[in-house]
Design a protein around this motif. Sequence first.
Motif, mmCIF file in Angstrom:
data_model
loop_
_atom_site.group_PDB
_atom_site.id
_atom_site.type_symbol
_atom_site.label_atom_id
_atom_site.label_comp_id
_atom_site.label_asym_id
_atom_site.label_seq_id
_atom_site.Cartn_x
_atom_site.Cartn_y
_atom_site.Cartn_z
ATOM 1 N N MET A 1 2.092 6.409 86.354
ATOM 2 C CA MET A 1 2.807 7.437 85.854
ATOM 3 C C MET A 1 1.381 7.663 84.440
ATOM 4 S SD MET A 1 5.897 9.492 83.811
ATOM 5 C CE MET A 1 6.996 8.927 85.034
ATOM 6 N N SER A 2 0.147 8.925 84.076
ATOM 7 C CA SER A 2 0.040 9.287 82.793
ATOM 8 C C SER A 2 0.800 9.202 81.918
ATOM 9 C CB SER A 2 -0.781 10.511 83.600
ATOM 10 O OG SER A 2 0.064 11.281 83.772
ATOM 11 N N ASN A 3 -0.099 9.365 80.817
ATOM 12 C CA ASN A 3 1.107 8.942 79.296
ATOM 13 C C ASN A 3 0.956 10.483 79.460
ATOM 14 O OD1 ASN A 3 0.155 6.152 78.758
ATOM 15 N ND2 ASN A 3 -2.027 6.864 77.748
ATOM 16 N N ASN A 4 0.265 11.949 79.738
ATOM 17 C CA ASN A 4 0.850 12.711 79.883
ATOM 18 C C ASN A 4 2.034 13.402 80.130
ATOM 19 O OD1 ASN A 4 -1.229 13.854 77.977
ATOM 20 N ND2 ASN A 4 -2.014 14.735 79.520
ATOM 21 N N GLU A 5 2.256 12.614 81.365
ATOM 22 C CA GLU A 5 3.214 12.905 82.048
ATOM 23 C C GLU A 5 4.469 12.318 81.337
ATOM 24 O OE1 GLU A 5 2.749 12.030 86.573
ATOM 25 O OE2 GLU A 5 1.113 13.299 86.700
ATOM 26 N N ASP A 6 4.924 10.958 81.561
ATOM 27 C CA ASP A 6 5.449 10.577 80.658
ATOM 28 C C ASP A 6 5.862 10.805 78.990
ATOM 29 O OD1 ASP A 6 6.343 7.604 80.394
ATOM 30 O OD2 ASP A 6 5.060 7.232 79.121
ATOM 31 N N ASP A 7 4.837 11.585 78.727
ATOM 32 C CA ASP A 7 5.414 11.796 77.420
ATOM 33 C C ASP A 7 6.082 13.052 77.288
ATOM 34 O OD1 ASP A 7 4.255 9.796 75.799
ATOM 35 O OD2 ASP A 7 1.728 11.550 75.330
ATOM 36 N N LYS A 8 6.495 13.631 78.481
ATOM 37 C CA LYS A 8 7.060 15.327 79.102
ATOM 38 C C LYS A 8 8.351 14.420 78.785
ATOM 39 C CE LYS A 8 2.696 17.759 80.714
ATOM 40 N NZ LYS A 8 2.328 18.438 82.037
ATOM 41 N N ASN A 9 8.209 13.136 79.573
ATOM 42 C CA ASN A 9 9.718 12.812 80.089
ATOM 43 C C ASN A 9 10.359 12.468 79.062
ATOM 44 O OD1 ASN A 9 9.937 14.126 82.703
ATOM 45 N ND2 ASN A 9 8.838 11.664 83.650
ATOM 46 N N LYS A 10 9.978 11.869 77.294
ATOM 47 C CA LYS A 10 10.824 10.872 76.880
ATOM 48 C C LYS A 10 10.616 12.062 75.524
ATOM 49 C CE LYS A 10 8.768 6.962 77.504
ATOM 50 N NZ LYS A 10 7.943 5.415 77.222
ATOM 51 N N LYS A 11 11.954 11.844 74.553
ATOM 52 C CA LYS A 11 11.975 13.046 73.158
ATOM 53 C C LYS A 11 12.280 12.497 72.527
ATOM 54 C CE LYS A 11 14.706 16.791 71.705
ATOM 55 N NZ LYS A 11 15.867 17.921 72.165
ATOM 56 N N THR A 12 11.909 12.468 71.197
ATOM 57 C CA THR A 12 11.626 11.810 70.062
ATOM 58 C C THR A 12 13.993 12.673 69.271
ATOM 59 O OG1 THR A 12 10.165 11.363 68.971
ATOM 60 C CG2 THR A 12 11.894 10.888 68.162
ATOM 61 N N VAL A 13 14.904 11.200 69.305
ATOM 62 C CA VAL A 13 16.302 11.897 69.432
ATOM 63 C C VAL A 13 16.765 11.089 67.497
ATOM 64 C CG1 VAL A 13 17.031 12.432 71.073
ATOM 65 C CG2 VAL A 13 17.001 10.431 71.169
ATOM 66 N N THR A 14 17.459 11.730 67.536
ATOM 67 C CA THR A 14 18.157 10.803 65.793
ATOM 68 C C THR A 14 19.396 10.628 66.899
ATOM 69 O OG1 THR A 14 16.576 12.089 64.137
ATOM 70 C CG2 THR A 14 19.133 10.759 64.037
ATOM 71 N N ILE A 15 20.130 9.760 66.350
ATOM 72 C CA ILE A 15 21.742 9.450 67.244
ATOM 73 C C ILE A 15 22.448 9.158 65.728
ATOM 74 C CG2 ILE A 15 22.888 8.641 68.766
ATOM 75 C CD1 ILE A 15 21.440 7.897 70.095
ATOM 76 N N ARG A 16 23.073 9.926 65.606
ATOM 77 C CA ARG A 16 24.479 9.803 64.203
ATOM 78 C C ARG A 16 25.802 8.980 64.990
ATOM 79 N NH1 ARG A 16 24.665 15.467 61.882
ATOM 80 N NH2 ARG A 16 22.287 15.913 61.753
ATOM 81 N N GLY A 17 25.642 7.675 63.710
ATOM 82 C CA GLY A 17 27.360 7.169 64.390
ATOM 83 C C GLY A 17 27.041 5.303 65.242
ATOM 84 N N VAL A 18 26.000 5.533 65.370
ATOM 85 C CA VAL A 18 25.093 4.481 66.116
ATOM 86 C C VAL A 18 25.224 3.318 65.133
ATOM 87 C CG1 VAL A 18 23.130 3.186 67.424
ATOM 88 C CG2 VAL A 18 23.633 5.573 67.499
ATOM 89 N N ASP A 19 26.227 2.295 65.215
ATOM 90 C CA ASP A 19 26.813 1.023 64.737
ATOM 91 C C ASP A 19 25.642 0.595 64.457
ATOM 92 O OD1 ASP A 19 27.768 -1.454 64.620
ATOM 93 O OD2 ASP A 19 29.527 -0.751 64.839
ATOM 94 N N LYS A 20 25.606 0.078 63.340
ATOM 95 C CA LYS A 20 23.909 -0.937 62.492
ATOM 96 C C LYS A 20 23.875 -2.264 63.805
ATOM 97 C CE LYS A 20 21.747 -2.833 58.570
ATOM 98 N NZ LYS A 20 21.963 -2.701 57.339
#
Length: 161
Positions: A1-20
């Motif tokens: 998979m090319s980097n462009n296609e790979d980047d389309k399937n990924k998203k930066t997310v912030t998840i609150r409440g994750v146990d440290k």
Amino acid sequence: MSNNEDDKNKKTVTIRGVDKSIYEKAVITARETGRTVGEVVNQSLTTFLGLTSKAGNTVNQVVQGVKETGKSFVQGFEEAKKDLVVISDVEELTVTRDEILQAGKPISFRNIKRLTLNIDQDTLNFVDSIIGVDELIIPPTINKIILLQKCKFVKKISTIQ
């Protein structure tokens, strides 16, 4: 998979409440296995959601699935400590007997959508494991029982025509 296609399937997310402490374990696991934290978390979420999303699963079936997945994850973690070549995160790959032998170490194939092994039965001894493969294509001369002992989370096995 090319980097462009790979980047389309990924998203930066912030998840609150994750146990440290759980996040720190994910970081340690990523370092020890040579993966990114994102890869470790993606694999964990994929496995968990796959177990819980099946309609009609009873609580006991989910618990049993979680136990089996945990066992497989620990085995995968132990494999990461072995002296082997890890080939992972590829869309489609065809590997020959000579390529496997030239690696000089056992090989673990992981997270590959379509893997074709153009090998003989003896070369199968140099394959340590096949994990997370959607479709595995093998020659008709390969003993599937021996092959399956090296497989985890393989969705489909086909023979080369």
